[in-house]
Design a protein around this motif. Sequence first.
Motif, mmCIF file in Angstrom:
data_model
loop_
_atom_site.group_PDB
_atom_site.id
_atom_site.type_symbol
_atom_site.label_atom_id
_atom_site.label_comp_id
_atom_site.label_asym_id
_atom_site.label_seq_id
_atom_site.Cartn_x
_atom_site.Cartn_y
_atom_site.Cartn_z
ATOM 1 N N VAL A 159 -61.612 21.250 91.805
ATOM 2 C CA VAL A 159 -63.065 21.191 91.856
ATOM 3 C C VAL A 159 -63.646 22.279 92.763
ATOM 4 C CG1 VAL A 159 -63.045 19.506 93.748
ATOM 5 C CG2 VAL A 159 -65.030 19.641 92.214
ATOM 6 N N LEU A 160 -62.905 22.644 93.830
ATOM 7 C CA LEU A 160 -63.416 23.674 94.741
ATOM 8 C C LEU A 160 -63.424 25.062 94.106
ATOM 9 C CD1 LEU A 160 -61.881 22.652 98.201
ATOM 10 C CD2 LEU A 160 -64.209 22.326 97.359
ATOM 11 N N SER A 161 -62.636 25.233 93.027
ATOM 12 C CA SER A 161 -62.686 26.524 92.349
ATOM 13 C C SER A 161 -63.976 26.678 91.555
ATOM 14 C CB SER A 161 -61.475 26.684 91.428
ATOM 15 O OG SER A 161 -61.528 25.743 90.365
ATOM 16 N N TYR A 162 -64.620 25.548 91.235
ATOM 17 C CA TYR A 162 -65.918 25.605 90.564
ATOM 18 C C TYR A 162 -67.060 25.615 91.585
ATOM 19 C CZ TYR A 162 -63.379 24.542 86.287
ATOM 20 O OH TYR A 162 -62.520 24.589 85.216
ATOM 21 N N ILE A 163 -66.836 24.866 92.678
ATOM 22 C CA ILE A 163 -67.869 24.825 93.724
ATOM 23 C C ILE A 163 -67.532 25.905 94.756
ATOM 24 C CG2 ILE A 163 -69.117 23.357 95.349
ATOM 25 C CD1 ILE A 163 -68.037 20.948 93.874
ATOM 26 N N ASN A 164 -67.716 27.129 94.362
ATOM 27 C CA ASN A 164 -67.467 28.241 95.287
ATOM 28 C C ASN A 164 -68.742 29.059 95.406
ATOM 29 O OD1 ASN A 164 -67.294 30.999 93.698
ATOM 30 N ND2 ASN A 164 -66.304 29.456 92.379
ATOM 31 N N GLY A 165 -68.802 29.890 96.372
ATOM 32 C CA GLY A 165 -69.995 30.714 96.544
ATOM 33 C C GLY A 165 -69.855 31.663 97.720
ATOM 34 N N GLY A 166 -70.755 32.611 97.744
ATOM 35 C CA GLY A 166 -70.760 33.577 98.835
ATOM 36 C C GLY A 166 -72.158 34.131 99.060
ATOM 37 N N LEU A 167 -72.408 34.558 100.266
ATOM 38 C CA LEU A 167 -73.680 35.178 100.632
ATOM 39 C C LEU A 167 -73.390 36.444 101.423
ATOM 40 C CD1 LEU A 167 -76.774 35.319 101.113
ATOM 41 C CD2 LEU A 167 -76.397 33.876 103.136
ATOM 42 N N ASP A 168 -73.979 37.544 100.977
ATOM 43 C CA ASP A 168 -73.926 38.806 101.717
ATOM 44 C C ASP A 168 -75.358 39.253 101.970
ATOM 45 O OD1 ASP A 168 -70.990 39.617 101.805
ATOM 46 O OD2 ASP A 168 -71.266 39.213 99.664
ATOM 47 N N SER A 169 -75.705 39.383 103.230
ATOM 48 C CA SER A 169 -77.068 39.742 103.612
ATOM 49 C C SER A 169 -77.035 41.012 104.455
ATOM 50 C CB SER A 169 -77.716 38.606 104.404
ATOM 51 O OG SER A 169 -79.041 38.933 104.761
ATOM 52 N N VAL A 170 -77.896 41.969 104.095
ATOM 53 C CA VAL A 170 -77.961 43.251 104.810
ATOM 54 C C VAL A 170 -79.414 43.516 105.186
ATOM 55 C CG1 VAL A 170 -77.555 45.726 104.697
ATOM 56 C CG2 VAL A 170 -75.967 44.159 103.568
ATOM 57 N N LEU A 171 -79.660 43.754 106.466
ATOM 58 C CA LEU A 171 -80.992 44.060 106.982
ATOM 59 C C LEU A 171 -80.969 45.464 107.574
ATOM 60 C CD1 LEU A 171 -83.894 43.167 107.767
ATOM 61 C CD2 LEU A 171 -82.914 42.318 109.923
ATOM 62 N N ARG A 172 -81.895 46.323 107.098
ATOM 63 C CA ARG A 172 -81.967 47.708 107.579
ATOM 64 C C ARG A 172 -83.373 47.971 108.116
ATOM 65 N NH1 ARG A 172 -80.096 48.203 102.206
ATOM 66 N NH2 ARG A 172 -77.851 48.551 102.007
ATOM 67 N N PRO A 173 -83.616 47.770 109.403
ATOM 68 C CA PRO A 173 -84.957 48.039 109.959
ATOM 69 C C PRO A 173 -85.370 49.501 109.822
ATOM 70 C CG PRO A 173 -83.636 46.716 111.470
ATOM 71 C CD PRO A 173 -82.718 47.197 110.401
ATOM 72 N N ASN A 174 -84.409 50.418 109.936
ATOM 73 C CA ASN A 174 -84.693 51.841 109.757
ATOM 74 C C ASN A 174 -83.418 52.532 109.310
ATOM 75 O OD1 ASN A 174 -83.148 52.510 112.183
ATOM 76 N ND2 ASN A 174 -84.901 51.737 113.332
ATOM 77 N N SER A 175 -83.460 53.841 109.230
ATOM 78 C CA SER A 175 -82.316 54.581 108.700
ATOM 79 C C SER A 175 -81.180 54.721 109.698
ATOM 80 C CB SER A 175 -82.766 55.978 108.253
ATOM 81 O OG SER A 175 -83.251 56.722 109.363
ATOM 82 N N TYR A 176 -81.380 54.273 110.939
ATOM 83 C CA TYR A 176 -80.357 54.470 111.960
ATOM 84 C C TYR A 176 -79.579 53.204 112.306
ATOM 85 C CZ TYR A 176 -81.563 59.293 113.029
ATOM 86 O OH TYR A 176 -81.749 60.659 112.947
ATOM 87 N N ILE A 177 -80.124 52.038 112.052
ATOM 88 C CA ILE A 177 -79.413 50.809 112.395
ATOM 89 C C ILE A 177 -79.466 49.840 111.223
ATOM 90 C CG2 ILE A 177 -79.840 51.033 114.869
ATOM 91 C CD1 ILE A 177 -82.024 48.924 114.596
ATOM 92 N N GLY A 178 -78.495 48.926 111.178
ATOM 93 C CA GLY A 178 -78.457 47.902 110.150
ATOM 94 C C GLY A 178 -77.623 46.721 110.613
ATOM 95 N N PHE A 179 -77.910 45.548 110.053
ATOM 96 C CA PHE A 179 -77.196 44.323 110.400
ATOM 97 C C PHE A 179 -76.704 43.675 109.108
ATOM 98 C CE2 PHE A 179 -80.559 45.116 113.443
ATOM 99 C CZ PHE A 179 -79.904 45.039 114.660
ATOM 100 N N SER A 180 -75.546 43.033 109.188
ATOM 101 C CA SER A 180 -74.995 42.386 107.997
ATOM 102 C C SER A 180 -74.432 41.016 108.358
ATOM 103 C CB SER A 180 -73.897 43.255 107.369
ATOM 104 O OG SER A 180 -72.822 43.442 108.272
ATOM 105 N N LEU A 181 -74.494 40.112 107.382
ATOM 106 C CA LEU A 181 -73.969 38.755 107.514
ATOM 107 C C LEU A 181 -73.274 38.407 106.213
ATOM 108 C CD1 LEU A 181 -73.803 35.842 108.743
ATOM 109 C CD2 LEU A 181 -76.033 35.429 107.661
ATOM 110 N N SER A 182 -72.088 37.804 106.309
ATOM 111 C CA SER A 182 -71.364 37.382 105.106
ATOM 112 C C SER A 182 -70.778 35.996 105.327
ATOM 113 C CB SER A 182 -70.252 38.379 104.763
ATOM 114 O OG SER A 182 -69.306 38.456 105.812
ATOM 115 N N LEU A 183 -70.921 35.147 104.315
ATOM 116 C CA LEU A 183 -70.352 33.795 104.300
ATOM 117 C C LEU A 183 -69.740 33.575 102.924
ATOM 118 C CD1 LEU A 183 -73.373 31.861 105.877
ATOM 119 C CD2 LEU A 183 -71.267 32.514 107.061
ATOM 120 N N ALA A 184 -68.590 32.909 102.861
ATOM 121 C CA ALA A 184 -67.958 32.697 101.562
ATOM 122 C C ALA A 184 -67.036 31.485 101.601
ATOM 123 C CB ALA A 184 -67.177 33.937 101.131
ATOM 124 N N SER A 185 -66.947 30.813 100.455
ATOM 125 C CA SER A 185 -65.990 29.725 100.231
ATOM 126 C C SER A 185 -65.294 30.026 98.911
ATOM 127 C CB SER A 185 -66.712 28.376 100.177
ATOM 128 O OG SER A 185 -65.816 27.348 99.805
#
Length: 578
Positions: free
Chosen positions: A483-509
């Motif tokens: 059942v967990l092979s069907y209930i899977n998922g992931g989130l990748d989030s990228v925030l770029r305030p400007n061209s010099y810095i950026g932040f990323s977050l990743s979660l996955a099952s």
Amino acid sequence: MKKCGAFIILIFVLMQSLSAQERGIYSVTGQGKGATREAAMEAAKLDAINTLVFSVLHRDQLFRDLFVSEALREGRLNKQETQKNPLGTWQAMVTIEIDEGLPEALYAGRYATTLINLLDQAEEEIPGIEKLLQDASQAESGGSLGSAETFYTQAQTTIDSMLRYLNPVEDAFYFSSQGKRKAPELKILLSSYKDTSQKGIDRVRKAQSQLNIAQSTQQLLSIYNQIEAALIPLEQGRDDLSRIASSLSSYTTDQLKTAEEQCRQIQSGLSLQKNQFVRASEGVSPSVLQNEQYILSRKNLLDLRLKDLDQQLSTLSRKFSWELFQRSTPVSALRWAINHEPAQYVAINFRLPWGLKPSDDGPVALSVPPSVGLSAEGSLTLNSASGLWGRSSIQAGSEYIIDPARLAAAGLANVRQELAIGFFRPSLLGLGLRWDWNREGQRPVTVIEAVWGIPGSSLGQRRPLPLWVNTLSWEIPGETKHVLSYINGGLDSVLRPNSYIGFSLSLASRVRSDAVYDKPSWIGSAGLGFNFRLPVLRPLQWRIGWEGYISSPLTDMGLRSDEFTGNHGFTWGLSYVF
């Protein structure tokens, strides 16, 4: 008559295009010629900047020299046309847009500081010049002609040095912090001092010529006069080259090559005068020099003048040679490669093969699986508020930064690719697909993605990448029917305030097959990342990240709680951004 009227209208439109200032923007057009297309474009850009500085802003040469580098860096090319002439040369025309705040900030900032420093330096030299002129007048009155000419010449040398820096200045707003005098006032004062010193030198030499001196001495003075007359155009050429050398970036490569050749010609002419001076001086006995104090003073002054000019020309020659070397094709390509401002549409990504794991006994070194990838992302504007967005990447290496010990061996043979497209208006919406070309020890995985984000202002125009992008992913179940092979998922989030810095977050099952025990396992992973670029080595984007995971074999009832394993650590990455 109609042709004349049309010509007048054409001239009027051209003048308007040169000095147009719409919505706080200067738009100027320039033309240039060169042996190559790049040289013609370079000359056209400088011509446009010269038009803005001298015809629109009505500033001086000093302002122009300071403004060129900033205008080339901050200006925007609105239009460019090139054409190859039948003789093989190129002709270019460019239109540059420059924000009106740029010249205003320069005038109130760096230009003001530079000019006031020059004026203060001139003020500091004036008492010394006046003292030399006073000493020269006293020596002349006392009959010490050699000392008088020495003082007059020293004063004139100092005056020429100051006028060399003040002559390009025409500003009458800023004044010195000491004497409260402006550039035009100081130039008039220094010019009057120069006239006084030159008249003093002429009087001294006229008085000396009327004395009853030996014929050999008279011949020596005649040779010295000839050498000094020949040095005048050489020193004028040095002054012209010094103005160019003070702002090398303000001149085209062809202009610098011409200046370098002129410097060689002046050095050749100076070499002839030095040889003539040496031959003339060697023919005079030491007793004559000891008895004739005036002759000795003339000889020492001329010798010092020749050496100073030779040293200055050598310095100018080195500056021109070094600048042309830096502008040569191989060096320019290397400089561009290591320090250009990237458009950020394409990047080559590397993960460094080491990391650190915090522990009670201090940081512990970790061996991180290798990874290399190529990514591309960009947008195409349809109108001022909407457009298309796309992202694609291919990566070889471990799926997890901290590789689970019991999962399939992860090497560069693991290759996966992603493709996502979307549309942005107030928000960014898109769909994507990620798939494996090869996965060692396991069946390839296919992932469906949904993208949502905030494009940010001027995406596709001034902003190359979206401000915030979130990617939700779901894997198509493989062999494992848990059942967990069907209930899977992931989130990748990228925030770029400007061209010099950026932040990323990743979660996955996810569910993966265990290559060692041939059993399916569940893996939960999380990661944080911080990307940044520096003002130097601008194409390089550095990454500091943390990632951790926990895993457990699957059972029919769920997870085996007694076999949870995990790992975490800090890692480093590097990207070369185009």
